[in-house]
Design an enzyme around this catalytic site. Structure first.
Site, PDB file in Angstrom:
ATOM      1  N   ASP A   1      -2.423  38.513 -12.409  1.00 16.74           N
ATOM      2  CA  ASP A   1      -3.319  37.774 -11.528  1.00 16.74           C
ATOM      3  C   ASP A   1      -4.780  37.908 -11.931  1.00 16.74           C
ATOM      4  OD1 ASP A   1      -3.900  36.224  -9.173  1.00 16.74           O
ATOM      5  OD2 ASP A   1      -4.596  38.074  -8.242  1.00 16.74           O
TER       6      ASP A   1
ATOM      7  N   LYS B   1       3.649  40.016  -3.592  1.00 17.72           N
ATOM      8  CA  LYS B   1       2.236  39.771  -3.835  1.00 17.72           C
ATOM      9  C   LYS B   1       1.368  40.880  -3.243  1.00 17.72           C
ATOM     10  CE  LYS B   1       0.898  35.665  -4.397  1.00 17.72           C
ATOM     11  NZ  LYS B   1       0.448  34.250  -4.353  1.00 17.72           N
TER      12      LYS B   1
ATOM     13  N   GLU C   1       3.380  40.609  -8.458  1.00 19.93           N
ATOM     14  CA  GLU C   1       1.993  40.308  -8.804  1.00 19.93           C
ATOM     15  C   GLU C   1       1.264  41.599  -9.138  1.00 19.93           C
ATOM     16  OE1 GLU C   1      -0.704  37.373  -6.569  1.00 19.93           O
ATOM     17  OE2 GLU C   1      -1.362  39.339  -5.833  1.00 19.93           O
TER      18      GLU C   1
ATOM     19  N   LYS D   1       1.235  25.422  -3.684  1.00 20.43           N
ATOM     20  CA  LYS D   1       0.012  24.790  -3.174  1.00 20.43           C
ATOM     21  C   LYS D   1       0.196  23.267  -3.188  1.00 20.43           C
ATOM     22  CE  LYS D   1      -2.809  28.665  -4.708  1.00 20.43           C
ATOM     23  NZ  LYS D   1      -3.868  29.144  -5.619  1.00 20.43           N
TER      24      LYS D   1
ATOM     25  N   ARG E   1       0.817  -1.214   0.000  1.00 17.01           N
ATOM     26  CA  ARG E   1       0.000   0.000   0.000  1.00 17.01           C
ATOM     27  C   ARG E   1       0.847   1.260   0.000  1.00 17.01           C
ATOM     28  NH1 ARG E   1      -3.086   1.982  -2.616  1.00 17.01           N
ATOM     29  NH2 ARG E   1      -4.111  -0.047  -2.573  1.00 17.01           N
TER      30      ARG E   1
END
Length: 272
Positions: free
Chosen positions: A211, A156, A190, A124, A89
């Protein structure tokens, strides 16, 4: 990471295997793709088996980064049956997760084929898995963005909000301070408006992150940055829409979904 995963799974002992399978039993198994996919994570699967049986026989029939069809074997394993059952597994969890990321990345890369846009990952990622997940992105043909907060300056919206009173404007102030503090690092800014794009270019940012801009705004921003700064489109990028974004002329497209929303692919381990 493999050792920790095995310890989490096995705990005080694999009670089913210890009860039912003799210590002397030997087995052979094959790890096989149950759908078309791009491979990533074979070394981790091999490490899982070796951790429990150092003398296990492992034979690869595929390599990381390879696109393979449904039904193709990836890895042949032979050794103590208890070890194969104990590692099964964990080996599959690494392979299914990372191959899923590589497979999704390859789909995005294929979607922008013929443009000069490159697909980037983001931060992320699953906590603790970042290096593995970014490796999987590379296996799928994507390009790694910054590894963390330490290897690139990315100014940012929240940084700019904290500098709202800075002169002549928050972007110029932030870029100047970043250049002075970390002259060896690339600086990205950004921008969520064309006015901020102008300010970022005037401040000599290396890259301007566009963005959540629509296609018209992206095209205008690319023209403003042409020959002066690279451009990166970000925010709400989907597989059906990524081609249109690439055709605006942006240099990079960052896709958080590569690592936060990739589906685990179907891979199985079958004893022979």
């Amino acid at each position: 990471m493999v050792a920790a995963a095995l310890a989490e799974d096995i705990g005080s002992g694999d009670v089913t295997t210890l009860a039912a399978v003799p210590e002397t039993a030997q087995a052979r198994a094959v790890m096989r793709a149950r759908e078309g996919l791009v491979v990533a994570g074979l070394a981790l699967a091999e490490a899982a088996f070796r951790e429990l049986a150092p003398g296990v026989e492992l034979t690869r029939t595929a390599e990381d980064g390879q696109s393979i069809p449904e039904g193709k074997p990836l890895l042949h394993v032979a050794g103590p049956a208890r070890a194969l059952l104990g590692a099964e597994r964990v080996a599959l969890n690494f392979m299914q997760r990372l191959s899923g990321i590589a497979t999704l990345t390859a789909q995005y890369v294929e979607a922008v084929n013929g443009t000069h846009a490159q697909i980037l990952d983001t931060r992320k990622t699953t906590p603790g898995w970042r290096r593995l997940e970014k490796y999987a992105v590379a296996c799928g043909g994507g390009r790694n963005h910054r590894l963390g907060l330490f290897d690139m300056v990315l100014i940012k919206d929240n940084h700019l909000a904290a500098l709202r009173e800075a002169s002549p404007n928050p972007i110029a102030a932030a870029v100047d301070r970043a250049r002075a503090k970390y002259p060896q690092l690339a600086v990205e800014v950004e921008a969520d408006s064309l006015e901020q794009v102008e300010q970022a270019v005037a401040a000599r940012a290396d890259i301007v992150l566009l963005d959540n801009m629509n296609l018209v705004q992206l095209r205008l921003a690319v023209q403003k940055c042409k020959g002066r700064a690279k451009t990166e489109a970000s925010g709400g990028v989907t597989l059906p829409g990524v081609r249109a974004i690439a055709e605006t002329g942006v240099d990079y497209i960052s896709v958080g979904a590569l690592t936060h929303s990739a589906r685990a692919v179907d891979i199985g381990l079958d004893f022979e």
